[in-house]
Design a protein around this motif. Structure first.
Motif, PDB file in Angstrom:
ATOM      1  N   SER A 148       0.838  -1.196   0.000  1.00  0.00           N
ATOM      2  CA  SER A 148       0.000   0.000   0.000  1.00  0.00           C
ATOM      3  C   SER A 148       0.879   1.254   0.000  1.00  0.00           C
ATOM      4  O   SER A 148       2.074   1.207   0.345  1.00  0.00           O
ATOM      5  N   THR A 149       0.279   2.357  -0.376  1.00  0.00           N
ATOM      6  CA  THR A 149       0.999   3.640  -0.298  1.00  0.00           C
ATOM      7  C   THR A 149       0.983   4.199   1.125  1.00  0.00           C
ATOM      8  O   THR A 149       1.650   5.193   1.408  1.00  0.00           O
ATOM      9  N   ILE A 150       0.227   3.559   2.012  1.00  0.00           N
ATOM     10  CA  ILE A 150       0.103   4.038   3.392  1.00  0.00           C
ATOM     11  C   ILE A 150       1.370   3.690   4.183  1.00  0.00           C
ATOM     12  O   ILE A 150       1.938   2.604   4.038  1.00  0.00           O
ATOM     13  N   THR A 151       1.801   4.628   5.004  1.00  0.00           N
ATOM     14  CA  THR A 151       2.931   4.400   5.909  1.00  0.00           C
ATOM     15  C   THR A 151       2.510   4.725   7.344  1.00  0.00           C
ATOM     16  O   THR A 151       1.564   5.488   7.570  1.00  0.00           O
ATOM     17  N   LEU A 152       3.212   4.127   8.296  1.00  0.00           N
ATOM     18  CA  LEU A 152       2.969   4.409   9.706  1.00  0.00           C
ATOM     19  C   LEU A 152       4.296   4.605  10.423  1.00  0.00           C
ATOM     20  O   LEU A 152       5.279   3.911  10.114  1.00  0.00           O
ATOM     21  N   PRO A 153       4.340   5.517  11.403  1.00  0.00           N
ATOM     22  CA  PRO A 153       5.556   5.661  12.213  1.00  0.00           C
ATOM     23  C   PRO A 153       5.835   4.385  12.995  1.00  0.00           C
ATOM     24  O   PRO A 153       4.909   3.685  13.427  1.00  0.00           O
ATOM     25  N   ALA A 154       7.106   4.100  13.205  1.00  0.00           N
ATOM     26  CA  ALA A 154       7.506   2.883  13.922  1.00  0.00           C
ATOM     27  C   ALA A 154       6.969   2.849  15.348  1.00  0.00           C
ATOM     28  O   ALA A 154       6.812   1.771  15.930  1.00  0.00           O
ATOM     29  N   SER A 155       6.664   4.010  15.911  1.00  0.00           N
ATOM     30  CA  SER A 155       6.192   4.078  17.299  1.00  0.00           C
ATOM     31  C   SER A 155       4.693   3.810  17.445  1.00  0.00           C
ATOM     32  O   SER A 155       4.178   3.827  18.554  1.00  0.00           O
ATOM     33  N   THR A 156       3.985   3.545  16.340  1.00  0.00           N
ATOM     34  CA  THR A 156       2.547   3.290  16.403  1.00  0.00           C
ATOM     35  C   THR A 156       2.278   1.972  17.130  1.00  0.00           C
ATOM     36  O   THR A 156       2.827   0.930  16.771  1.00  0.00           O
ATOM     37  N   VAL A 157       1.429   2.015  18.154  1.00  0.00           N
ATOM     38  CA  VAL A 157       1.064   0.798  18.877  1.00  0.00           C
ATOM     39  C   VAL A 157       0.241  -0.096  17.952  1.00  0.00           C
ATOM     40  O   VAL A 157      -0.606   0.373  17.192  1.00  0.00           O
ATOM     41  N   ILE A 158       0.507  -1.399  18.007  1.00  0.00           N
ATOM     42  CA  ILE A 158      -0.129  -2.341  17.088  1.00  0.00           C
ATOM     43  C   ILE A 158      -1.651  -2.253  17.145  1.00  0.00           C
ATOM     44  O   ILE A 158      -2.328  -2.281  16.108  1.00  0.00           O
ATOM     45  N   ARG A 159      -2.194  -2.131  18.325  1.00  0.00           N
ATOM     46  CA  ARG A 159      -3.653  -2.009  18.447  1.00  0.00           C
ATOM     47  C   ARG A 159      -4.178  -0.849  17.621  1.00  0.00           C
ATOM     48  O   ARG A 159      -5.213  -0.949  16.952  1.00  0.00           O
ATOM     49  N   ASP A 160      -3.451   0.270  17.644  1.00  0.00           N
ATOM     50  CA  ASP A 160      -3.893   1.458  16.912  1.00  0.00           C
ATOM     51  C   ASP A 160      -3.695   1.324  15.411  1.00  0.00           C
ATOM     52  O   ASP A 160      -4.257   2.100  14.634  1.00  0.00           O
ATOM     53  N   ALA A 161      -2.864   0.352  15.003  1.00  0.00           N
ATOM     54  CA  ALA A 161      -2.603   0.154  13.577  1.00  0.00           C
ATOM     55  C   ALA A 161      -3.599  -0.799  12.928  1.00  0.00           C
ATOM     56  O   ALA A 161      -3.641  -0.923  11.696  1.00  0.00           O
ATOM     57  N   SER A 162      -4.424  -1.460  13.736  1.00  0.00           N
ATOM     58  CA  SER A 162      -5.295  -2.514  13.214  1.00  0.00           C
ATOM     59  C   SER A 162      -6.275  -1.990  12.172  1.00  0.00           C
ATOM     60  O   SER A 162      -6.447  -2.581  11.100  1.00  0.00           O
ATOM     61  N   GLU A 163      -6.933  -0.881  12.477  1.00  0.00           N
ATOM     62  CA  GLU A 163      -7.916  -0.349  11.532  1.00  0.00           C
ATOM     63  C   GLU A 163      -7.246   0.112  10.241  1.00  0.00           C
ATOM     64  O   GLU A 163      -7.769  -0.095   9.139  1.00  0.00           O
ATOM     65  N   THR A 164      -6.054   0.681  10.370  1.00  0.00           N
ATOM     66  CA  THR A 164      -5.326   1.147   9.183  1.00  0.00           C
ATOM     67  C   THR A 164      -5.027  -0.005   8.230  1.00  0.00           C
ATOM     68  O   THR A 164      -5.267   0.091   7.022  1.00  0.00           O
ATOM     69  N   ILE A 165      -4.537  -1.115   8.769  1.00  0.00           N
ATOM     70  CA  ILE A 165      -4.143  -2.220   7.905  1.00  0.00           C
ATOM     71  C   ILE A 165      -5.353  -2.873   7.249  1.00  0.00           C
ATOM     72  O   ILE A 165      -5.300  -3.326   6.097  1.00  0.00           O
ATOM     73  N   LEU A 166      -6.477  -2.893   7.949  1.00  0.00           N
ATOM     74  CA  LEU A 166      -7.680  -3.505   7.379  1.00  0.00           C
ATOM     75  C   LEU A 166      -8.220  -2.707   6.198  1.00  0.00           C
ATOM     76  O   LEU A 166      -8.861  -3.258   5.298  1.00  0.00           O
ATOM     77  N   ASN A 167      -7.945  -1.418   6.190  1.00  0.00           N
ATOM     78  CA  ASN A 167      -8.445  -0.554   5.117  1.00  0.00           C
ATOM     79  C   ASN A 167      -7.373  -0.173   4.098  1.00  0.00           C
ATOM     80  O   ASN A 167      -7.627   0.625   3.197  1.00  0.00           O
ATOM     81  N   ALA A 168      -6.176  -0.736   4.239  1.00  0.00           N
ATOM     82  CA  ALA A 168      -5.056  -0.278   3.415  1.00  0.00           C
ATOM     83  C   ALA A 168      -5.049  -0.874   2.011  1.00  0.00           C
ATOM     84  O   ALA A 168      -4.493  -0.281   1.094  1.00  0.00           O
ATOM     85  N   GLY A 169      -5.614  -2.064   1.858  1.00  0.00           N
ATOM     86  CA  GLY A 169      -5.582  -2.705   0.543  1.00  0.00           C
ATOM     87  C   GLY A 169      -4.227  -3.288   0.200  1.00  0.00           C
ATOM     88  O   GLY A 169      -3.937  -3.562  -0.977  1.00  0.00           O
TER      89      GLY A 169
END
Length: 342
Positions: free
Chosen positions: A293-314
């Motif tokens: 995906s073109t989406i990026t996340l900072p390394a400090s993002t807690v996994i729980r908070d990244a869950s919704e992002t990854i589900l919608n990232a394609g």
């Protein structure tokens, strides 16, 4: 971390109870398990060759099971118990070498202590309990009440200055204890299981209060607890003790991601890993056939908070440390953490 950049630097600290404790240090017997040592020599090594540094403004949590030595350690650091050997450097001074007069001065001006037992003076009002340390420092009543009122506001005790301790709840009494410790504006605060006697909801509020005070004031704190959830919540780094020795020191994420041994792993077993670990820990090289995906996340993002992002990232999401890519992760990587508690 070097001593010159540390708020506190502890080196080779021992506390041995029993006959001729100095003779034990450096001897082969010092390596014996606690029960064998007691049976053979009559000694108990409550603190065994402990060394660590605490950075200025850091909340350094020491935890372990009952009998691990954590409370003895903090009493050695403040010389409520005289250590058998070692050094405790604070602001360039070895406080273990301070004479009685200097130690009293250090306790009045450099560091303060908060314990599970609130230790409030029942016949004194809140404002005078808070101002007590200033009173014994010879500060005038007007000045010490001015300072006491400042910290009353700081810890959320507004309106209770004229109350007596018995009129306050346990949580409010512990706020008085915190305020009293803060009144002298100490460089270092020692907190020995300060909230373990409180009800869970009050305890949670007080944990949040310590976090808020730390953010506002930047005080260096050594915080003792037996509760890993509390340690994770309040601590920048955690030191885990067993039988008087340090087993592992690291950030909450480091300890949960890479426990040093089975003892530490047992502590972390029930922690929801996705609530603590960041996407840094699951970043991996991209596979050749992987959709990114073109989406990026900072390394400090807690996994729980990244869950919704990854589900919608394609597709897989790239983990960035600044401008540098650390790798990618996908929904399966998250599910492995959430489902397996790894």
């Amino acid at each position: 971390m070097t001593t010159s950049h540390s708020a506190i630097s502890v080196r080779n600290l021992w506390q041995v109870f029993g006959p001729n404790p100095e003779k034990l240090i450096g001897s082969p017997d010092a390596l014996l398990p606690r029960a064998e040592l007691r049976a053979k020599t009559g000694n108990t090594a409550a603190v065994r060759d402990v060394s660590f540094d605490v950075a200025p403004g850091e909340v350094f949590v020491v935890m372990g099971l009952s009998g691990s030595g954590k409370s003895t350690l903090v009493r050695c650091l403040t010389r409520l118990i005289e250590p058998t050997s070692g050094s405790v450097i604070m602001d360039g001074e070895d406080i273990l070498k301070a004479d009685a007069a200097r130690l009293r001065e250090l306790r009045r001006t450099k560091f303060s202590m908060v314990f599970q037992n609130f230790g409030l003076l029942p016949h004194r009002k809140v404002i005078d309990n808070i101002a007590y340390s200033l009173e014994i420092n010879g500060v005038s009543k007007e000045e010490r009440h001015k300072r006491a009122n400042e910290v009353i506001e700081l810890v959320g005790l507004s309106g209770f200055a004229q109350a007596y301790p018995e009129q306050l709840s346990g949580g409010m009494q512990q706020r008085v204890g915190l305020a009293r410790a803060l009144a002298v504006d100490p460089a270092v605060m020692f907190l020995d299981e300060p909230f373990s006697a409180l009800d869970p909801l009050i305890r949670r509020d007080m944990q949040a209060e310590v976090i808020r005070l730390h953010q506002d004031l930047g005080k260096t704190m050594i915080f003792i607890t037996h509760d890993l959830d509390e340690a994770i919540k309040v601590g920048d780094r955690i030191a885990i003790m067993r039988d008087g020795a340090m087993v592992q020191i690291g950030t909450p994420e480091e300890i949960i991601a890479n426990p040093a041994d089975d003892y530490v792993a047992d502590f972390t077993r029930d922690v929801p890993k996705s609530h603590v670990l960041t996407v840094r820990t699951i970043a991996r090289p991209a596979r050749s056939d992987e959709k990114i995906s073109t989406i990026t996340l900072p390394a400090s993002t807690v996994i729980r908070d990244a869950s919704e992002t990854i589900l919608n990232a394609g597709g897989s999401v790239t983990v960035l440390d600044g401008n540098q890519s650390l790798g990618v992760f996908d929904a399966e990587d998250i599910l492995r953490i959430i489902g397996g508690h790894k």
